[in-house]
Design a protein around this motif. Structure first.
Motif, PDB file in Angstrom:
ATOM      1  N   LEU A  65       1.616  13.648  -2.996  1.00  0.00           N
ATOM      2  CA  LEU A  65       1.125  12.607  -2.083  1.00  0.00           C
ATOM      3  C   LEU A  65       0.877  11.312  -2.845  1.00  0.00           C
ATOM      4  O   LEU A  65       1.288  10.240  -2.394  1.00  0.00           O
ATOM      5  CB  LEU A  65      -0.160  13.058  -1.379  1.00  0.00           C
ATOM      6  N   HIS A  66       0.248  11.393  -3.994  1.00  0.00           N
ATOM      7  CA  HIS A  66      -0.023  10.183  -4.788  1.00  0.00           C
ATOM      8  C   HIS A  66       1.275   9.470  -5.167  1.00  0.00           C
ATOM      9  O   HIS A  66       1.379   8.248  -5.061  1.00  0.00           O
ATOM     10  CB  HIS A  66      -0.824  10.528  -6.039  1.00  0.00           C
ATOM     11  N   ALA A  67       2.275  10.239  -5.596  1.00  0.00           N
ATOM     12  CA  ALA A  67       3.563   9.636  -5.957  1.00  0.00           C
ATOM     13  C   ALA A  67       4.233   9.022  -4.733  1.00  0.00           C
ATOM     14  O   ALA A  67       4.840   7.951  -4.823  1.00  0.00           O
ATOM     15  CB  ALA A  67       4.471  10.683  -6.589  1.00  0.00           C
ATOM     16  N   THR A  68       4.100   9.670  -3.600  1.00  0.00           N
ATOM     17  CA  THR A  68       4.712   9.162  -2.364  1.00  0.00           C
ATOM     18  C   THR A  68       4.110   7.820  -1.973  1.00  0.00           C
ATOM     19  O   THR A  68       4.834   6.902  -1.563  1.00  0.00           O
ATOM     20  CB  THR A  68       4.558  10.188  -1.227  1.00  0.00           C
ATOM     21  N   ILE A  69       2.811   7.673  -2.124  1.00  0.00           N
ATOM     22  CA  ILE A  69       2.175   6.379  -1.836  1.00  0.00           C
ATOM     23  C   ILE A  69       2.789   5.303  -2.727  1.00  0.00           C
ATOM     24  O   ILE A  69       3.079   4.195  -2.273  1.00  0.00           O
ATOM     25  CB  ILE A  69       0.646   6.461  -2.023  1.00  0.00           C
ATOM     26  N   GLY A  70       3.026   5.641  -3.978  1.00  0.00           N
ATOM     27  CA  GLY A  70       3.632   4.688  -4.904  1.00  0.00           C
ATOM     28  C   GLY A  70       5.056   4.302  -4.546  1.00  0.00           C
ATOM     29  O   GLY A  70       5.553   3.267  -4.991  1.00  0.00           O
ATOM     30  N   LEU A  71       5.725   5.092  -3.748  1.00  0.00           N
ATOM     31  CA  LEU A  71       7.107   4.815  -3.350  1.00  0.00           C
ATOM     32  C   LEU A  71       7.211   3.935  -2.105  1.00  0.00           C
ATOM     33  O   LEU A  71       8.307   3.522  -1.726  1.00  0.00           O
ATOM     34  CB  LEU A  71       7.847   6.135  -3.092  1.00  0.00           C
ATOM     35  N   LEU A  72       6.068   3.656  -1.478  1.00  0.00           N
ATOM     36  CA  LEU A  72       6.100   2.887  -0.232  1.00  0.00           C
ATOM     37  C   LEU A  72       6.454   1.426  -0.466  1.00  0.00           C
ATOM     38  O   LEU A  72       6.054   0.823  -1.457  1.00  0.00           O
ATOM     39  CB  LEU A  72       4.738   2.950   0.467  1.00  0.00           C
ATOM     40  N   ALA A  73       7.162   0.865   0.490  1.00  0.00           N
ATOM     41  CA  ALA A  73       7.407  -0.577   0.535  1.00  0.00           C
ATOM     42  C   ALA A  73       6.131  -1.248   1.038  1.00  0.00           C
ATOM     43  O   ALA A  73       5.264  -0.583   1.641  1.00  0.00           O
ATOM     44  CB  ALA A  73       8.558  -0.877   1.496  1.00  0.00           C
ATOM     45  N   PRO A  74       5.985  -2.548   0.843  1.00  0.00           N
ATOM     46  CA  PRO A  74       4.862  -3.238   1.486  1.00  0.00           C
ATOM     47  C   PRO A  74       4.926  -2.987   2.998  1.00  0.00           C
ATOM     48  O   PRO A  74       5.996  -2.993   3.597  1.00  0.00           O
ATOM     49  CB  PRO A  74       5.116  -4.712   1.154  1.00  0.00           C
ATOM     50  N   LEU A  75       3.773  -2.709   3.573  1.00  0.00           N
ATOM     51  CA  LEU A  75       3.611  -2.344   4.985  1.00  0.00           C
ATOM     52  C   LEU A  75       4.136  -0.948   5.293  1.00  0.00           C
ATOM     53  O   LEU A  75       4.199  -0.549   6.451  1.00  0.00           O
ATOM     54  CB  LEU A  75       4.240  -3.381   5.921  1.00  0.00           C
ATOM     55  N   GLY A  76       4.490  -0.188   4.248  1.00  0.00           N
ATOM     56  CA  GLY A  76       4.930   1.187   4.448  1.00  0.00           C
ATOM     57  C   GLY A  76       3.749   2.104   4.715  1.00  0.00           C
ATOM     58  O   GLY A  76       2.599   1.770   4.442  1.00  0.00           O
ATOM     59  N   ARG A  77       4.056   3.271   5.266  1.00  0.00           N
ATOM     60  CA  ARG A  77       2.973   4.209   5.574  1.00  0.00           C
ATOM     61  C   ARG A  77       3.405   5.649   5.299  1.00  0.00           C
ATOM     62  O   ARG A  77       4.564   6.006   5.459  1.00  0.00           O
ATOM     63  CB  ARG A  77       2.503   4.054   6.998  1.00  0.00           C
ATOM     64  N   VAL A  78       2.426   6.433   4.886  1.00  0.00           N
ATOM     65  CA  VAL A  78       2.597   7.868   4.699  1.00  0.00           C
ATOM     66  C   VAL A  78       1.857   8.554   5.833  1.00  0.00           C
ATOM     67  O   VAL A  78       0.688   8.243   6.098  1.00  0.00           O
ATOM     68  CB  VAL A  78       2.015   8.353   3.348  1.00  0.00           C
ATOM     69  N   VAL A  93      -8.162   4.237  -3.038  1.00  0.00           N
ATOM     70  CA  VAL A  93      -8.120   3.057  -2.178  1.00  0.00           C
ATOM     71  C   VAL A  93      -7.299   1.947  -2.819  1.00  0.00           C
ATOM     72  O   VAL A  93      -6.551   1.243  -2.132  1.00  0.00           O
ATOM     73  CB  VAL A  93      -9.554   2.578  -1.847  1.00  0.00           C
ATOM     74  N   ARG A  94      -7.382   1.786  -4.120  1.00  0.00           N
ATOM     75  CA  ARG A  94      -6.630   0.736  -4.809  1.00  0.00           C
ATOM     76  C   ARG A  94      -5.132   0.846  -4.535  1.00  0.00           C
ATOM     77  O   ARG A  94      -4.426  -0.145  -4.497  1.00  0.00           O
ATOM     78  CB  ARG A  94      -6.907   0.805  -6.307  1.00  0.00           C
ATOM     79  N   SER A  95      -4.622   2.074  -4.315  1.00  0.00           N
ATOM     80  CA  SER A  95      -3.192   2.248  -4.072  1.00  0.00           C
ATOM     81  C   SER A  95      -2.760   1.678  -2.726  1.00  0.00           C
ATOM     82  O   SER A  95      -1.577   1.491  -2.481  1.00  0.00           O
ATOM     83  CB  SER A  95      -2.810   3.730  -4.157  1.00  0.00           C
ATOM     84  N   LEU A  96      -3.735   1.364  -1.870  1.00  0.00           N
ATOM     85  CA  LEU A  96      -3.423   0.835  -0.545  1.00  0.00           C
ATOM     86  C   LEU A  96      -3.452  -0.683  -0.490  1.00  0.00           C
ATOM     87  O   LEU A  96      -3.041  -1.281   0.504  1.00  0.00           O
ATOM     88  CB  LEU A  96      -4.407   1.405   0.486  1.00  0.00           C
ATOM     89  N   PHE A  97      -3.913  -1.326  -1.552  1.00  0.00           N
ATOM     90  CA  PHE A  97      -4.045  -2.782  -1.553  1.00  0.00           C
ATOM     91  C   PHE A  97      -2.707  -3.504  -1.460  1.00  0.00           C
ATOM     92  O   PHE A  97      -2.662  -4.675  -1.119  1.00  0.00           O
ATOM     93  CB  PHE A  97      -4.806  -3.267  -2.785  1.00  0.00           C
ATOM     94  N   ALA A  98      -1.614  -2.845  -1.754  1.00  0.00           N
ATOM     95  CA  ALA A  98      -0.288  -3.465  -1.675  1.00  0.00           C
ATOM     96  C   ALA A  98       0.258  -3.357  -0.244  1.00  0.00           C
ATOM     97  O   ALA A  98       1.458  -3.234  -0.043  1.00  0.00           O
ATOM     98  CB  ALA A  98       0.657  -2.821  -2.669  1.00  0.00           C
ATOM     99  N   LEU A  99      -0.665  -3.399   0.731  1.00  0.00           N
ATOM    100  CA  LEU A  99      -0.301  -3.335   2.153  1.00  0.00           C
ATOM    101  C   LEU A  99       0.382  -2.019   2.502  1.00  0.00           C
ATOM    102  O   LEU A  99       1.377  -1.973   3.217  1.00  0.00           O
ATOM    103  CB  LEU A  99       0.571  -4.526   2.550  1.00  0.00           C
ATOM    104  N   LYS A 100      -0.179  -0.929   1.987  1.00  0.00           N
ATOM    105  CA  LYS A 100       0.314   0.410   2.264  1.00  0.00           C
ATOM    106  C   LYS A 100      -0.759   1.149   3.046  1.00  0.00           C
ATOM    107  O   LYS A 100      -1.938   0.834   2.943  1.00  0.00           O
ATOM    108  CB  LYS A 100       0.620   1.144   0.956  1.00  0.00           C
ATOM    109  N   SER A 101      -0.349   2.150   3.827  1.00  0.00           N
ATOM    110  CA  SER A 101      -1.345   2.905   4.577  1.00  0.00           C
ATOM    111  C   SER A 101      -1.023   4.392   4.558  1.00  0.00           C
ATOM    112  O   SER A 101       0.114   4.801   4.378  1.00  0.00           O
ATOM    113  CB  SER A 101      -1.448   2.396   6.017  1.00  0.00           C
ATOM    114  N   VAL A 102      -2.071   5.173   4.751  1.00  0.00           N
ATOM    115  CA  VAL A 102      -1.972   6.622   4.834  1.00  0.00           C
ATOM    116  C   VAL A 102      -2.710   7.045   6.089  1.00  0.00           C
ATOM    117  O   VAL A 102      -3.829   6.588   6.352  1.00  0.00           O
ATOM    118  CB  VAL A 102      -2.612   7.306   3.598  1.00  0.00           C
ATOM    119  N   THR A 103      -2.077   7.893   6.876  1.00  0.00           N
ATOM    120  CA  THR A 103      -2.719   8.417   8.072  1.00  0.00           C
ATOM    121  C   THR A 103      -2.435   9.910   8.150  1.00  0.00           C
ATOM    122  O   THR A 103      -1.503  10.406   7.521  1.00  0.00           O
ATOM    123  CB  THR A 103      -2.231   7.685   9.345  1.00  0.00           C
TER     124      THR A 103
END
Length: 167
Positions: A65-78, A93-103
């Motif tokens: 999951l952590h690696a997947t967050i790192g693979l997101l584009a800006p505005l991407g979501r997991v 939380v810091r991993s979400l500052f690049a306009l990424k989200s997890v739901t």
């Protein structure tokens, strides 16, 4: 994958943890199949999606999951819908500052919160299957009396597609 294509996904990257499951993903029509249990899997995903992934469906959990967050584009979501590795983890939380989200997603929760929408969505999917616009994936059929075996197969991650228990 069939629904992603219907929604306009240009490139579909699937991950799995065994050769049989990778072959199954290819049969289902992924553009790129990657073994997430191998070192360097994230680099393979990056090569297929150099600007990042827009949507990732994640059911492994933990470091994956952590690696997947790192693979997101800006505005991407997991969208997290499980933790088959058995490791529920916190999201930095810091991993979400690049306009990424997890739901998170649960069909039971969806039905409880939006029952009318859930019924409409299921009716739409049923219609697509009936019309032949979607096809069912592989399934393993077991007698209901073999429910314990079904759980073991799921825990061992030894199933392609779904398990169907029959009376």
């Amino acid at each position: 994958m069939q629904l992603a294509r219907r929604q306009g996904a240009a490139t579909i990257i699937g991950t799995a943890g065994s050769p049989a499951k990778l072959a199954f993903l290819k049969e289902l029509g992924v553009d790129v199949a990657v073994d997430h249990t191998q070192p360097g899997w994230a680099e393979q995903v990056r090569a297929a999606a150099p600007v990042g992934v827009d949507v990732a469906l994640e059911a492994v959990g933990g470091d994956t999951l952590h690696a997947t967050i790192g693979l997101l584009a800006p505005l991407g979501r997991v969208v997290v819908y499980g933790a088959s590795a058995g490791e529920l983890t916190s999201v930095p939380v810091r991993s979400l500052f690049a306009l990424k989200s997890v739901t998170g997603f649960s069909l039971l929760a969806w039905r409880a919160v939006r029952p009318e929408q859930a019924r409409a969505d299921i009716a739409e999917l049923t219609g697509l299957f009936d019309a032949g616009d979607l096809r069912a994936t592989a399934e393993t059929r077991l007698a209901l009396t073999e429910a314990a075996r079904a759980h073991q197969l799921l825990e061992d991650r030894a199933v392609l597609g779904r398990i169907v228990l029959t009376p």
